[in-house]
Write a protein that holds these residues in place. Structure first.
Motif, mmCIF file in Angstrom:
data_model
loop_
_atom_site.group_PDB
_atom_site.id
_atom_site.type_symbol
_atom_site.label_atom_id
_atom_site.label_comp_id
_atom_site.label_asym_id
_atom_site.label_seq_id
_atom_site.Cartn_x
_atom_site.Cartn_y
_atom_site.Cartn_z
ATOM 1 N N ASP A 21 1.216 -26.382 62.585
ATOM 2 C CA ASP A 21 1.743 -25.622 61.451
ATOM 3 C C ASP A 21 2.987 -24.836 61.874
ATOM 4 O OD1 ASP A 21 -0.256 -26.604 59.875
ATOM 5 O OD2 ASP A 21 -0.981 -24.647 59.219
ATOM 6 N N VAL A 22 3.783 -24.483 60.872
ATOM 7 C CA VAL A 22 5.052 -23.782 61.086
ATOM 8 C C VAL A 22 4.872 -22.298 60.796
ATOM 9 C CG1 VAL A 22 7.456 -23.610 60.287
ATOM 10 C CG2 VAL A 22 6.382 -25.858 60.545
ATOM 11 N N PHE A 23 5.560 -21.472 61.571
ATOM 12 C CA PHE A 23 5.566 -20.032 61.335
ATOM 13 C C PHE A 23 6.949 -19.485 61.649
ATOM 14 C CE2 PHE A 23 4.400 -20.640 65.740
ATOM 15 C CZ PHE A 23 5.049 -19.625 66.419
ATOM 16 N N LEU A 31 7.006 -24.225 65.586
ATOM 17 C CA LEU A 31 5.866 -25.104 65.379
ATOM 18 C C LEU A 31 4.806 -24.721 66.401
ATOM 19 C CD1 LEU A 31 4.744 -27.744 64.013
ATOM 20 C CD2 LEU A 31 5.672 -28.943 65.997
ATOM 21 N N ALA A 32 3.605 -24.378 65.943
ATOM 22 C CA ALA A 32 2.512 -24.051 66.860
ATOM 23 C C ALA A 32 2.001 -25.337 67.505
ATOM 24 C CB ALA A 32 1.381 -23.354 66.107
ATOM 25 N N ALA A 46 4.379 -22.917 71.527
ATOM 26 C CA ALA A 46 5.170 -23.071 70.304
ATOM 27 C C ALA A 46 6.511 -23.718 70.632
ATOM 28 C CB ALA A 46 5.399 -21.714 69.635
ATOM 29 N N ILE A 47 7.083 -24.386 69.647
ATOM 30 C CA ILE A 47 8.393 -25.022 69.783
ATOM 31 C C ILE A 47 9.347 -24.387 68.775
ATOM 32 C CG2 ILE A 47 9.702 -27.177 69.583
ATOM 33 C CD1 ILE A 47 7.729 -27.253 71.881
ATOM 34 N N GLU A 53 13.262 -25.799 72.087
ATOM 35 C CA GLU A 53 12.748 -25.175 73.305
ATOM 36 C C GLU A 53 11.304 -24.717 73.108
ATOM 37 O OE1 GLU A 53 14.746 -23.471 76.107
ATOM 38 O OE2 GLU A 53 16.433 -24.804 75.724
ATOM 39 N N ALA A 54 10.481 -24.931 74.124
ATOM 40 C CA ALA A 54 9.105 -24.452 74.106
ATOM 41 C C ALA A 54 9.080 -22.989 74.513
ATOM 42 C CB ALA A 54 8.247 -25.280 75.052
#
Length: 75
Positions: A21-23, A31-32, A46-47, A53-54
């Motif tokens: 999911d996106v936050f 992106l989680a 997260a990305i 980048e992570a």
């Protein structure tokens, strides 16, 4: 990429956001993902959707969990 933001900016703890999911955090979309370690042993979960980048978020970090739609178009 075109972003059409329709959020209410209600914050939740990062641990509430399911993988995939996106936050939003600090105005940036993420992106989680499942926890992983980079080559230096640093944990990532997260990305950054702007630069790929992570990064890492603590489970109690407050983020805005959003419903996101990916649109794929020809160039």
């Amino acid at each position: 990429m075109t972003i059409d933001n329709k959020t209410e900016l209600k914050e939740v703890e990062f641990c509430s956001v399911p993988n995939g999911d996106v936050f939003i955090y600090g105005g940036v979309y993420y992106l989680a993902i499942d926890d992983l370690e980079d080559s230096r042993g640093n944990e990532k979960n997260a990305i950054d959707l702007d630069n790929g980048e992570a990064t890492y978020f603590d489970s109690t970090d407050m983020v805005v969990w959003v419903k996101a739609t990916l649109v794929i178009e020809s160039r």
